[in-house]
Design an enzyme around this catalytic site. Structure first.
Site, PDB file in Angstrom:
ATOM      1  N   HIS A  17     -36.275  -5.233 -39.564  1.00 35.30           N
ATOM      2  CA  HIS A  17     -37.298  -4.254 -40.000  1.00 35.30           C
ATOM      3  C   HIS A  17     -36.619  -2.962 -40.822  1.00 35.30           C
ATOM      4  CE1 HIS A  17     -40.537  -5.446 -36.760  1.00 35.30           C
ATOM      5  NE2 HIS A  17     -39.476  -6.313 -36.975  1.00 35.30           N
ATOM      6  N   HIS A 364     -32.001 -19.283 -40.212  1.00 37.65           N
ATOM      7  CA  HIS A 364     -33.341 -19.207 -39.285  1.00 37.65           C
ATOM      8  C   HIS A 364     -34.506 -18.920 -39.823  1.00 37.65           C
ATOM      9  CE1 HIS A 364     -32.676 -15.190 -40.324  1.00 37.65           C
ATOM     10  NE2 HIS A 364     -33.369 -14.520 -39.262  1.00 37.65           N
ATOM     11  N   TRP A 367     -37.921 -13.792 -42.571  1.00 33.59           N
ATOM     12  CA  TRP A 367     -38.462 -13.461 -43.816  1.00 33.59           C
ATOM     13  C   TRP A 367     -37.394 -12.818 -44.911  1.00 33.59           C
ATOM     14  CZ3 TRP A 367     -41.264 -15.930 -46.787  1.00 33.59           C
ATOM     15  CH2 TRP A 367     -42.118 -15.219 -47.998  1.00 33.59           C
ATOM     16  N   ASN A 368     -36.656 -11.787 -44.326  1.00 29.16           N
ATOM     17  CA  ASN A 368     -35.726 -11.357 -45.295  1.00 29.16           C
ATOM     18  C   ASN A 368     -34.637 -12.349 -45.950  1.00 29.16           C
ATOM     19  OD1 ASN A 368     -36.586  -8.372 -44.964  1.00 29.16           O
ATOM     20  ND2 ASN A 368     -35.438  -8.248 -43.076  1.00 29.16           N
ATOM     21  N   SER A 369     -34.183 -13.199 -45.139  1.00 31.50           N
ATOM     22  CA  SER A 369     -33.410 -13.991 -45.549  1.00 31.50           C
ATOM     23  C   SER A 369     -33.965 -15.038 -46.478  1.00 31.50           C
ATOM     24  CB  SER A 369     -32.694 -14.891 -44.352  1.00 31.50           C
ATOM     25  OG  SER A 369     -32.128 -13.876 -43.480  1.00 31.50           O
ATOM     26  N   GLU A 372     -34.571 -13.278 -49.686  1.00 25.84           N
ATOM     27  CA  GLU A 372     -33.087 -13.193 -50.705  1.00 25.84           C
ATOM     28  C   GLU A 372     -32.633 -14.432 -51.095  1.00 25.84           C
ATOM     29  OE1 GLU A 372     -31.807  -9.623 -47.239  1.00 25.84           O
ATOM     30  OE2 GLU A 372     -30.857 -11.427 -47.207  1.00 25.84           O
ATOM     31  N   ASP A 388     -42.348 -15.588 -37.103  1.00 18.10           N
ATOM     32  CA  ASP A 388     -43.032 -16.122 -38.053  1.00 18.10           C
ATOM     33  C   ASP A 388     -41.997 -17.025 -38.957  1.00 18.10           C
ATOM     34  OD1 ASP A 388     -40.719 -13.847 -38.786  1.00 18.10           O
ATOM     35  OD2 ASP A 388     -41.775 -13.712 -41.025  1.00 18.10           O
ATOM     36  N   GLN A 389     -40.978 -17.307 -38.362  1.00 22.55           N
ATOM     37  CA  GLN A 389     -40.016 -18.175 -38.968  1.00 22.55           C
ATOM     38  C   GLN A 389     -40.464 -19.640 -38.961  1.00 22.55           C
ATOM     39  OE1 GLN A 389     -36.514 -17.900 -36.126  1.00 22.55           O
ATOM     40  NE2 GLN A 389     -36.542 -15.599 -36.370  1.00 22.55           N
TER      41      GLN A 389
END
Length: 472
Positions: A17, A364, A367-369, A372, A388-389
């Site tokens: 976050h 995993h 969302w950030n990953s 990116e 959410d994954q």
């Protein structure tokens, strides 16, 4: 002369976050040279992140004093202690809500008294009270949704009349679910907080209750709640209509620039991995990282490193220090890597993904990953676990076709499955080549969206102007 906008950016004290929130804070400063931003998270996380910038009174500043770093209280001295049970987490969430609400309210009053009044409050997930605090003081607010639009739509419909479609079959991951504006999903695609955490005895029930409060808060915003989404419009254009109840502005991906992204809860000891990458051929390296909170299953290391060796490709694998303790790993994990690989405790993920040597990301699917990786044009092997994954993994594989999803065996990614999936995106076949071409095309789409006049650029500028004019 137009008034000087001042954004108070609030975030929950988790790395997943904090990173997008701090990036947005700095992005706002970049697009509005006259803007002020106050960035605020819980005090324990603030101390870990900004010890060098602290002024001795718990505050800090950056960017020629246009960015102020101001912690709020979560009612604890050291934050949530990892390893506690469900009751401890629920107690922490209750303390976070009560103390955070009071502390942020005090900050808003104090900032106004200092001649630095806030013109817009921006808050991430798990802070539903932030909108109420702002509304009580006549300050407009915006939710910064740090997951995809599709997940926003799932939560929205769950809390607006469609809960039974999920609750009645939540243990059957193959059961089809139809929600307005979305393709037919399965229970296995639904965020885990809606399939597992509805039970009051579940570890994450406090998180579920907070999401419920969040959507109740959004419903009270008039005429419509403003929601900034960390995605670019073209990636989820067909899904936006599913959340028409809100004024949704796609402003992402909100990415770091320069070295500023190092301000986080995890520190890297060195960047030797970048020198290591420099010596590897283009598109040859497998990068493996499972985020800041995901815990590897017991025995995962025993499968992961041999599986990477079996791919015959060089690799970088991130194994967090705290995860080593969870796994009760004996000895130095780094020493277990072959001559072809490198194990690190943390790294600058954006720099790694942007390096031309990296050809695949085993992730995993946080969302950030995902963002990116899309921005870097790197194909993914998805290994989703929670939150959410699972939906993110579906989007990666089925909607955007920039990766494949690995199957787990009793929660473990086996060596053979890892080798097979890596080959599906890095191999010589036409299917793998198509994944790489699609990933490259989405990378170009990101550049266009973020470029001057692009969809995300326009939306962020419109948000800044609304704050400047006092609009909601």
């Amino acid at each position: 002369m137009s008034p000087r906008p001042h954004f108070l950016v609030l975030t929950f004290p988790l790395q997943g976050h904090i990173a997008p929130a701090l990036r947005l804070a700095r992005r706002l400063l970049a697009v509005a040279p006259d803007a002020l931003v106050t960035f605020s998270t819980a005090a324990a996380a603030h101390r870990r992140m900004f010890a060098d910038a602290d002024d001795g009174q718990g505050r800090g500043s950056d960017e020629d004093d246009r960015l102020e770093l101001l912690p709020f209280s979560d009612g604890t001295e050291n934050g949530f202690a990892k390893g506690g049970g469900a009751s401890e987490l629920n107690d922490y969430m209750a303390s976070f809500h009560v103390s955070g609400r009071r502390s942020v309210g005090d900050h808003l009053d104090a900032l106004a008294a200092r001649g630095r009044p806030v013109s817009r409050v921006v808050y991430t997930l798990l802070l539903p009270w932030a909108a109420d605090v702002a509304r009580e003081r006549g300050v407009p607010s915006a939710l910064y949704w740090i997951q995809p639009v599709a997940v926003l739509a799932i939560y929205y419909h769950y809390f607006h009349g469609h809960a039974a479609a999920i609750d009645d079959h939540r243990h059957d991951h193959s059961f089809p679910v139809d929600l307005p504006g979305l393709p037919t999903l399965t229970i296995g695609d639904i965020p885990s907080f809606l399939t597992d955490a509805t039970d009051p005895n579940d570890y994450f029930h406090g998180v579920f209750a907070t999401f419920r409060d969040l959507f109740d808060t959004l419903d009270r915003e008039k005429p419509k709640a403003t929601v900034l989404v960390n995605v670019f419009r073209e990636l989820e254009e067909t899904t936006l209509a599913a959340v028409g109840a809100y004024d949704v502005l796609t402003i992402g991906p909100v990415l770091p620039s320069g070295d500023e992204d190092q301000a986080g809860l995890f520190k890297q000891e060195n960047n030797k991995y970048m020198e290591w990458l420099d010596a590897r051929p283009a598109g040859s390296v497998v990068y493996v990282a499972f985020g800041s909170i995901t815990v590897m299953a017991k025995g995962q290391i025993d499968e992961l490193l041999p599986g990477l060796d079996e791919t015959g490709r060089p690799y970088i694998c991130v194994v967090r220090k705290d995860n080593k303790a969870d796994l009760a790993v004996d000895g130095d994990v780094s020493a277990a890597a072959s001559e072809n690989g490198m194990v690190v405790e943390w790294c600058d993920q954006v720099r790694v993904l942007s390096h031309p040597a990296v050809g695949c990301f085993v992730t995993h699917c946080g969302w950030n990953s995902v963002l990116e990786s899309v921005a870097a044009g790197v194909p993914m092997v998805s290994v989703p676990q929670m939150s959410d994954q699972r939906m993110n993994a579906r989007l990666v594989e089925r909607d955007w076709r920039v990766g494949v999803r690995a199957e787990l065996d009793d929660g473990v990614l086996r060596a053979a499955e890892l080798r097979r999936r890596v080959d599906e995106v890095m191999g010589e076949g036409e299917a793998a080549a198509e994944v790489r071409r699609t990933a490259a095309a989405w990378k170009r789409a990101v550049e266009e969206a973020l470029g001057k006049g692009g969809s995300s650029d326009r939306n962020l500028m419109a948000f800044v102007e609304s704050a400047r004019s006092g609009g909601n």
